[in-house]
Each structure stands twice: as structure tokens, then as C-alpha cells.
Scaffold this motif. Sequence first.
Motif, PDB file in Angstrom:
ATOM      1  N   LYS A   1       1.313   1.622  11.618  1.00 39.92           N
ATOM      2  CA  LYS A   1       1.154   1.298  13.036  1.00 39.92           C
ATOM      3  C   LYS A   1      -0.151   1.868  13.575  1.00 39.92           C
ATOM      4  O   LYS A   1      -0.873   1.193  14.317  1.00 39.92           O
ATOM      5  CB  LYS A   1       2.332   1.853  13.848  1.00 39.92           C
ATOM      6  N   ALA A   2      -0.470   3.096  13.187  1.00 37.71           N
ATOM      7  CA  ALA A   2      -1.723   3.713  13.631  1.00 37.71           C
ATOM      8  C   ALA A   2      -2.920   2.921  13.113  1.00 37.71           C
ATOM      9  O   ALA A   2      -3.902   2.720  13.835  1.00 37.71           O
ATOM     10  CB  ALA A   2      -1.793   5.168  13.157  1.00 37.71           C
ATOM     11  N   ILE A   3      -2.846   2.454  11.879  1.00 36.23           N
ATOM     12  CA  ILE A   3      -3.919   1.644  11.302  1.00 36.23           C
ATOM     13  C   ILE A   3      -4.111   0.365  12.118  1.00 36.23           C
ATOM     14  O   ILE A   3      -5.245  -0.008  12.454  1.00 36.23           O
ATOM     15  CB  ILE A   3      -3.619   1.310   9.824  1.00 36.23           C
TER      16      ILE A   3
ATOM     17  N   THR B   1       0.452   9.937  15.868  1.00 39.01           N
ATOM     18  CA  THR B   1       0.321  10.048  14.418  1.00 39.01           C
ATOM     19  C   THR B   1      -1.154  10.146  14.068  1.00 39.01           C
ATOM     20  O   THR B   1      -1.935   9.277  14.431  1.00 39.01           O
ATOM     21  CB  THR B   1       0.937   8.825  13.704  1.00 39.01           C
ATOM     22  N   ARG B   2      -1.524  11.210  13.395  1.00 39.88           N
ATOM     23  CA  ARG B   2      -2.908  11.433  12.978  1.00 39.88           C
ATOM     24  C   ARG B   2      -2.976  11.380  11.455  1.00 39.88           C
ATOM     25  O   ARG B   2      -1.953  11.542  10.778  1.00 39.88           O
ATOM     26  CB  ARG B   2      -3.403  12.798  13.462  1.00 39.88           C
ATOM     27  N   PRO B   3      -4.152  11.189  10.893  1.00 38.19           N
ATOM     28  CA  PRO B   3      -4.266  11.182   9.430  1.00 38.19           C
ATOM     29  C   PRO B   3      -3.738  12.476   8.801  1.00 38.19           C
ATOM     30  O   PRO B   3      -3.198  12.453   7.697  1.00 38.19           O
ATOM     31  CB  PRO B   3      -5.761  11.032   9.177  1.00 38.19           C
ATOM     32  N   SER B   4      -3.853  13.565   9.514  1.00 37.38           N
ATOM     33  CA  SER B   4      -3.372  14.846   8.997  1.00 37.38           C
ATOM     34  C   SER B   4      -1.855  14.994   9.109  1.00 37.38           C
ATOM     35  O   SER B   4      -1.281  15.945   8.578  1.00 37.38           O
ATOM     36  CB  SER B   4      -4.049  15.993   9.751  1.00 37.38           C
ATOM     37  N   SER B   5      -1.194  14.031   9.748  1.00 35.90           N
ATOM     38  CA  SER B   5       0.266  14.067   9.912  1.00 35.90           C
ATOM     39  C   SER B   5       0.936  13.509   8.659  1.00 35.90           C
ATOM     40  O   SER B   5       1.565  12.446   8.687  1.00 35.90           O
ATOM     41  CB  SER B   5       0.688  13.257  11.136  1.00 35.90           C
ATOM     42  N   ILE B   6       0.821  14.239   7.566  1.00 39.20           N
ATOM     43  CA  ILE B   6       1.331  13.724   6.291  1.00 39.20           C
ATOM     44  C   ILE B   6       2.847  13.629   6.249  1.00 39.20           C
ATOM     45  O   ILE B   6       3.399  12.902   5.426  1.00 39.20           O
ATOM     46  CB  ILE B   6       0.795  14.547   5.104  1.00 39.20           C
ATOM     47  N   HIS B   7       3.519  14.330   7.130  1.00 37.64           N
ATOM     48  CA  HIS B   7       4.982  14.267   7.197  1.00 37.64           C
ATOM     49  C   HIS B   7       5.477  12.989   7.867  1.00 37.64           C
ATOM     50  O   HIS B   7       6.641  12.625   7.733  1.00 37.64           O
ATOM     51  CB  HIS B   7       5.519  15.482   7.949  1.00 37.64           C
ATOM     52  N   GLU B   8       4.591  12.290   8.591  1.00 39.08           N
ATOM     53  CA  GLU B   8       4.980  11.049   9.267  1.00 39.08           C
ATOM     54  C   GLU B   8       5.252   9.962   8.224  1.00 39.08           C
ATOM     55  O   GLU B   8       4.735   9.998   7.114  1.00 39.08           O
ATOM     56  CB  GLU B   8       3.872  10.574  10.209  1.00 39.08           C
ATOM     57  N   SER B   9       6.043   8.988   8.591  1.00 38.14           N
ATOM     58  CA  SER B   9       6.398   7.907   7.668  1.00 38.14           C
ATOM     59  C   SER B   9       5.200   6.986   7.409  1.00 38.14           C
ATOM     60  O   SER B   9       4.245   6.936   8.191  1.00 38.14           O
ATOM     61  CB  SER B   9       7.545   7.082   8.244  1.00 38.14           C
ATOM     62  N   LYS B  10       5.305   6.276   6.312  1.00 38.14           N
ATOM     63  CA  LYS B  10       4.277   5.293   5.975  1.00 38.14           C
ATOM     64  C   LYS B  10       4.176   4.240   7.079  1.00 38.14           C
ATOM     65  O   LYS B  10       3.088   3.791   7.429  1.00 38.14           O
ATOM     66  CB  LYS B  10       4.620   4.643   4.634  1.00 38.14           C
TER      67      LYS B  10
ATOM     68  N   ILE C   1      -2.616   6.723   4.406  1.00 42.59           N
ATOM     69  CA  ILE C   1      -3.192   7.891   5.072  1.00 42.59           C
ATOM     70  C   ILE C   1      -4.711   7.888   4.916  1.00 42.59           C
ATOM     71  O   ILE C   1      -5.443   8.192   5.860  1.00 42.59           O
ATOM     72  CB  ILE C   1      -2.567   9.196   4.537  1.00 42.59           C
ATOM     73  N   HIS C   2      -5.189   7.504   3.738  1.00 39.77           N
ATOM     74  CA  HIS C   2      -6.635   7.451   3.505  1.00 39.77           C
ATOM     75  C   HIS C   2      -7.297   6.399   4.409  1.00 39.77           C
ATOM     76  O   HIS C   2      -8.323   6.678   5.044  1.00 39.77           O
ATOM     77  CB  HIS C   2      -6.919   7.149   2.033  1.00 39.77           C
ATOM     78  N   VAL C   3      -6.718   5.209   4.487  1.00 39.04           N
ATOM     79  CA  VAL C   3      -7.253   4.158   5.358  1.00 39.04           C
ATOM     80  C   VAL C   3      -7.203   4.611   6.813  1.00 39.04           C
ATOM     81  O   VAL C   3      -8.152   4.404   7.577  1.00 39.04           O
ATOM     82  CB  VAL C   3      -6.493   2.826   5.150  1.00 39.04           C
TER      83      VAL C   3
ATOM     84  N   MET D   1       0.851  -1.166   0.000  1.00 37.74           N
ATOM     85  CA  MET D   1       0.000   0.000   0.000  1.00 37.74           C
ATOM     86  C   MET D   1       0.902   1.236   0.000  1.00 37.74           C
ATOM     87  O   MET D   1       1.870   1.308   0.746  1.00 37.74           O
ATOM     88  CB  MET D   1      -0.894  -0.023   1.247  1.00 37.74           C
ATOM     89  N   ARG D   2       0.560   2.192  -0.824  1.00 38.10           N
ATOM     90  CA  ARG D   2       1.325   3.438  -0.886  1.00 38.10           C
ATOM     91  C   ARG D   2       0.995   4.322   0.306  1.00 38.10           C
ATOM     92  O   ARG D   2      -0.014   4.134   0.977  1.00 38.10           O
ATOM     93  CB  ARG D   2       0.997   4.170  -2.174  1.00 38.10           C
ATOM     94  N   LYS D   3       1.862   5.298   0.547  1.00 39.35           N
ATOM     95  CA  LYS D   3       1.678   6.180   1.692  1.00 39.35           C
ATOM     96  C   LYS D   3       0.344   6.917   1.608  1.00 39.35           C
ATOM     97  O   LYS D   3      -0.387   7.007   2.604  1.00 39.35           O
ATOM     98  CB  LYS D   3       2.822   7.183   1.794  1.00 39.35           C
ATOM     99  N   LYS D   4       0.001   7.413   0.437  1.00 41.27           N
ATOM    100  CA  LYS D   4      -1.263   8.139   0.274  1.00 41.27           C
ATOM    101  C   LYS D   4      -2.454   7.235   0.615  1.00 41.27           C
ATOM    102  O   LYS D   4      -3.406   7.667   1.270  1.00 41.27           O
ATOM    103  CB  LYS D   4      -1.370   8.655  -1.160  1.00 41.27           C
TER     104      LYS D   4
END
Length: 80
Positions: A53-55, A39-48, A7-9, A1-4
Amino acid sequence: MRKKESIHVHALLAEVTRQLIEDEAMSVEGRAAYDLLGTRPSSIHESKENHRKAIMVLCNAIESSLEETHTDGQKQSAHR
């Protein structure tokens, strides 16, 4: 799964969790491990990996909440 996609999931699971808490199907404490990650969904600077891990933490919290709800429902129907 890509980073984008991660983040969506992540955002979708965060919304499901918010709805469960709002509907009182999950306690705020059930989300404590997620809150500790930071790490929040809006934390786009965080690593994939951080989003992954958040997921996983959100999935575990949702699963636990649904298991508790299912168990409580079985207990209530057994008493009827």
C-alpha cells in the motif's frame, strides 16, 4: 514480490520522494497520504500488504508530481 523485495522498493520510492521534495519538484503536502499510512521502509514488522500500500501511495504521489512538473514545463515553453 517477496516482503524483503517490497521493503527494498518501498525504500527506493521513499528516497525518490525525498529527493523530489528537496528539489522542490514535489510539495510536502503531496506526500500527506503516505504519511497517514504510518508504514516506513524501516517498519520491517509491518505486513507485506502494508508495504505494498505504501508503494502504491508513493507511486501515485510521484506520478502526480511528475505530471504537474511536465504540465508546468509545457506552459512555460508555450510562453516563450
